[in-house]
Design an enzyme around this catalytic site. Structure first.
Site, short mmCIF file in Angstrom:
data_model
loop_
_atom_site.label_atom_id
_atom_site.label_comp_id
_atom_site.label_asym_id
_atom_site.label_seq_id
_atom_site.Cartn_x
_atom_site.Cartn_y
_atom_site.Cartn_z
N ARG A 88 0.85 -1.20 0.00
CA ARG A 88 0.00 0.00 0.00
C ARG A 88 0.89 1.25 0.00
O ARG A 88 1.79 1.37 0.83
CB ARG A 88 -0.90 -0.01 1.23
CG ARG A 88 -1.97 1.02 1.23
CD ARG A 88 -2.82 0.93 2.49
NE ARG A 88 -3.70 -0.21 2.51
CZ ARG A 88 -4.28 -0.70 3.62
NH1 ARG A 88 -4.04 -0.13 4.78
NH2 ARG A 88 -5.07 -1.75 3.56
N ARG A 157 -2.11 6.45 9.70
CA ARG A 157 -2.18 5.99 8.30
C ARG A 157 -2.25 7.17 7.34
O ARG A 157 -2.29 8.32 7.77
CB ARG A 157 -3.46 5.16 8.13
CG ARG A 157 -3.56 3.98 9.05
CD ARG A 157 -2.54 2.94 8.63
NE ARG A 157 -2.70 1.71 9.40
CZ ARG A 157 -3.51 0.70 9.08
NH1 ARG A 157 -4.28 0.79 8.02
NH2 ARG A 157 -3.55 -0.40 9.81
N LYS A 220 -4.09 1.16 14.80
CA LYS A 220 -4.06 2.12 13.69
C LYS A 220 -4.76 3.43 14.08
O LYS A 220 -5.66 3.44 14.93
CB LYS A 220 -4.74 1.51 12.46
CG LYS A 220 -6.16 1.07 12.72
CD LYS A 220 -6.83 0.53 11.48
CE LYS A 220 -6.48 -0.89 11.14
NZ LYS A 220 -7.37 -1.53 10.16
N LYS A 222 -6.39 7.06 12.22
CA LYS A 222 -6.73 7.60 10.90
C LYS A 222 -7.16 9.07 10.98
O LYS A 222 -7.99 9.42 11.81
CB LYS A 222 -7.84 6.76 10.28
CG LYS A 222 -7.40 5.30 10.07
CD LYS A 222 -8.46 4.47 9.45
CE LYS A 222 -7.91 3.11 9.05
NZ LYS A 222 -8.93 2.23 8.47
N CYS A 436 -15.19 -3.23 -0.66
CA CYS A 436 -13.83 -3.52 -0.21
C CYS A 436 -13.26 -4.62 -1.09
O CYS A 436 -13.98 -5.23 -1.89
CB CYS A 436 -13.82 -3.94 1.24
SG CYS A 436 -14.40 -5.63 1.45
N CYS A 442 -7.74 -10.78 0.41
CA CYS A 442 -7.83 -10.39 1.82
C CYS A 442 -7.92 -11.63 2.72
O CYS A 442 -8.83 -12.44 2.57
CB CYS A 442 -9.05 -9.50 2.06
SG CYS A 442 -9.20 -9.06 3.80
N CYS A 481 -16.40 -8.63 5.26
CA CYS A 481 -16.42 -9.04 6.66
C CYS A 481 -16.83 -7.82 7.49
O CYS A 481 -16.91 -6.72 6.96
CB CYS A 481 -15.06 -9.60 7.09
SG CYS A 481 -13.85 -8.35 7.55
N CYS A 485 -14.16 -2.10 5.70
CA CYS A 485 -13.21 -1.28 4.93
C CYS A 485 -13.89 -0.40 3.89
O CYS A 485 -13.28 0.54 3.39
CB CYS A 485 -12.18 -2.18 4.27
SG CYS A 485 -11.20 -3.10 5.47
#
Ligand code: SRM
Ligand code: SF4
Length: 571
Positions: A88, A157, A220, A222, A436, A442, A481, A485
């Site tokens: 990424r 991120r 994480k 954001k 996503c 994934c 899931c 995302c």
């Protein structure tokens, strides 16, 4: 960055038994070096052999994955999984130059399965990367001043920024601010340079991570900048969001929201999506200090024992919003002003050509599910060779050819025509839907998402058409899931995967990302999903009030109960 508060993360790292395994791993990693460099040399496996290195590589923007379509077959054949990596890129505000585009294109063709993926946080992902291609990609990116530092991992991120070129006359200032904050919060360790570029380690008496310490963030973190009336970045889904406020003299500052997040786990009722809370206003010159102060609170008080409970949203709900705000103010050395009025209109993209007051033209190109196939790569390569402005990636996984001068517009238009890139006949529903990645790359996917969305939309389009609704703008988002995302819990219609072909169905999110939706069916297959949608969309067509959005209607009509607390639990 702020070091004025006691760095509890570093204190805690002294007493290993109190920390989760991941915290101990970070503390022992020598500032994200681990044994990654050795693992890359291992010829026996396509993987990186140490599980700790696999986790550390996320801080370098790299995920180890395997092809899930092949998993069972390879197991039967007693072969190791088809290991591959996802890389990424760190791309603040989703902006890149034509030269960078051409390099990304070249690397994707050579090492990334001839595809690139535009993400919901405005950046590129390479998939299908083999271990031996990791360094060539990262060094190739470096040639055009791109990197993958902290694109994943327990750190800040990629910082998002509204792309909509028409959204505001302050766009350039806000985009610059997003880049400044991104540069400020980036980890300072030289591990990345040593491992990927081959730089020598240099001895220094300076602390290697003055802000993060040895254990980085608990989870994480954001950050995003929104420019009303566009909420394309979904500011209420950010751990820290800045909402630009302008006045007659120019950009005055930002309203600040904290504690947004989507992730939940089906079997863990204490996890929940949460909308960020508005805590006040800061002037432009205090934005970096504010980001520092907010992150320091999460660094010092976030849960480092239970990763399921480690996001900032839980720290806020455990400690109380007032307490958290007071701590932020203490770190910042200033109090927040009262929040200023603002209004969002949409979180979608504006397609076609737009022109800004500076006379520049901007063309938004639809990219289904964010997937740049070879056909799109070919088209965009030709455009990048001719284009003199920039490219902007949208949070809805589309693409803007930005800053096209009057004299350049015809040439770009001809290239779009030559490659048959037109949005004609594509419904508004489809243009703003998000999926996503999910299968096959994934590792956490439970159901299809990117590969399923096009078919699902065709079926929803038929329902919309049958009920005579025309080209209705309804936000549809699918995730493979419950991690969310695609930011599904703020969509008007959302599916989150439970098992192959089975989804939870949610309705009632706010059209511009201001309200969470609520689950209406749990763990159901497509026929049940379409039945609920047929009923709800049919009622909407018959009973809606003028201008009423589908999500609002679902609440007013009692199809789902409104989520009033800014978060919902599994019920
Ligand atoms: Fe995500 C994990 C893909 C945006 C919440 N996400 C993952 C991983 C890395 C799976 C993994 O941990 O092994 C996925 C890689 C799939 C692949 O093959 O590429 C993945 N997330 C994505 C992307 C590519 C989705 C997309 O289709 O665009 C997005 C990349 C964004 C970027 O450029 O940085 C992406 N992920 C998001 C968002 C949306 C956002 O941030 O605006 C969210 C919800 C917001 C939030 O963080 O709360 C999100 N991803 C998660 C979570 C749940 C976090 C939580 O608090 O519970 C995970 C799992 C985890 O962290 O444990 C996750
Ligand atoms: Fe993977 Fe789940 Fe994120 Fe989709 S929502 S990319 S399935 S982690």
């Amino acid at each position: 960055m702020t070091t004025s508060t006691a760095d509890r993360s570093r204190d805690l790292s002294q007493s290993y038994d109190r920390l989760s395994a991941d915290e101990r791993m970070k503390a022992a990693s020598d500032y994200l070096r681990g044994t990654i460099a050795d693992g890359l040399l291992d010829r026996i496996t396509g993987a990186v052999p140490s599980p700790d290195d696999v986790k550390l590589m996320k801080f370098h923007g790299i995920y180890q994955q395997d092809d899930r379509d092949l998993r069972d077959e390879r197991r039967r054949q007693k072969l190791e999984p088809a290991y591959q990596f996802m890389i990424r890129v760190r791309l603040p505000g989703g902006v890149c130059t034509p030269a960078q585009w051409l390099k990304l294109d070249e690397l994707a063709r050579a090492h990334g399965g001839e595809t690139l993926r535009l993400t919901t946080r405005q950046t590129f992902q390479f998939h299908w990367v083999l271990k031996d291609s990791l360094r060539p990609i990262i060094r190739g990116l470096h040639e055009t001043l791109l990197d993958t530092v902290a694109a994943c991992g327990d750190d800040s991120r990629g910082v998002m920024c509204t792309v909509d070129p028409q959204s505001s006359r302050f766009h350039a200032e806000v985009a610059t601010m997003a880049k400044r904050v991104s540069d400020h919060v980036i980890p300072k360790t030289r591990a990345y340079h040593e491992i990927w570029y081959g730089d020598e380690r240099v001895a220094s008496s300076e602390p290697e991570e003055p802000f993060y310490g040895r254990t980085y963030m608990p989870r994480k973190f954001k950050i995003g900048f929104a420019l009303p009336p566009s909420n394309d970045i979904d500011v209420y889904a950010q751990d820290l969001g800045f909402i630009a406020i302008g006045g007659p003299e120019g950009l005055e500052g930002f309203n600040v929201v904290i504690g947004g997040g989507m992730g939940r786990t089906d079997q863990a009722p204490r996890t929940y999506p949460r909308l960020a809370s508005l805590i006040g206003f800061v002037p432009v010159d205090r934005v970096v200090a504010c980001a520092d102060a907010v992150m320091a609170v999460q660094r010092d008080y976030g849960d480092r024992k239970d990763r399921l409970h480690a996001r900032f949203k839980y720290t806020i709900d455990d400690k109380g919003l007032d307490w958290i705000k007071a701590e932020i103010e203490k770190n910042m050395g200033a109090t927040f002003d009262e929040a200023r009025p603002f209004e969002f209109g949409t979180n979608g993209d504006s397609f076609g050509w737009n022109t800004t007051p500076d006379g520049c033209h901007h063309r938004t190109v639809f990219v289904q599910g964010g997937r740049l196939t070879l056909r799109l790569l070919d088209a965009m390569r030709d455009i990048a060779r001719a284009h003199k402005g920039t490219f902007r990636l949208t949070p809805n996984q589309n693409l803007v050819i930005a800053g096209v001068e009057e004299g350049e517009k015809d040439a770009i238009e001809s290239l779009l025509d030559a490659h048959d890139l037109s949005e004609e006949g594509i419904s508004t529903l489809r243009k703003n839907a998000i999926a996503c990645v999910a299968f096959p790359t994934c590792g956490l996917a439970m159901a299809e998402s990117e590969r399923y969305l096009p078919d699902l939309l065709t079926k929803i389009e038929k329902i919309v058409e049958r009920h005579g609704l025309g080209d209705e703008a309804i936000t549809v988002r699918t995730s493979g899931c419950p991690n969310g995302c695609s930011r599904p819990y703020i969509a008007e219609i959302a599916l989150t995967g439970r098992a192959p072909g089975k989804y939870n169905l949610y309705l009632g999110g706010g059209f511009h990302g201001q309200r969470l939706n609520r689950m209406i069916r749990e763990n159901v297959a497509e026929p049940a999903i379409l039945e609920v949608l047929d009923d709800a969309i049919g009622r909407y067509a018959r009973e809606r009030e003028p201008g009423e959005r589908f999500g609002d209607f679902c609440i007013r009509a009692g199809i789902v109960r409104e989520v009033t607390e800014g978060r919902f639990f599994n019920d």
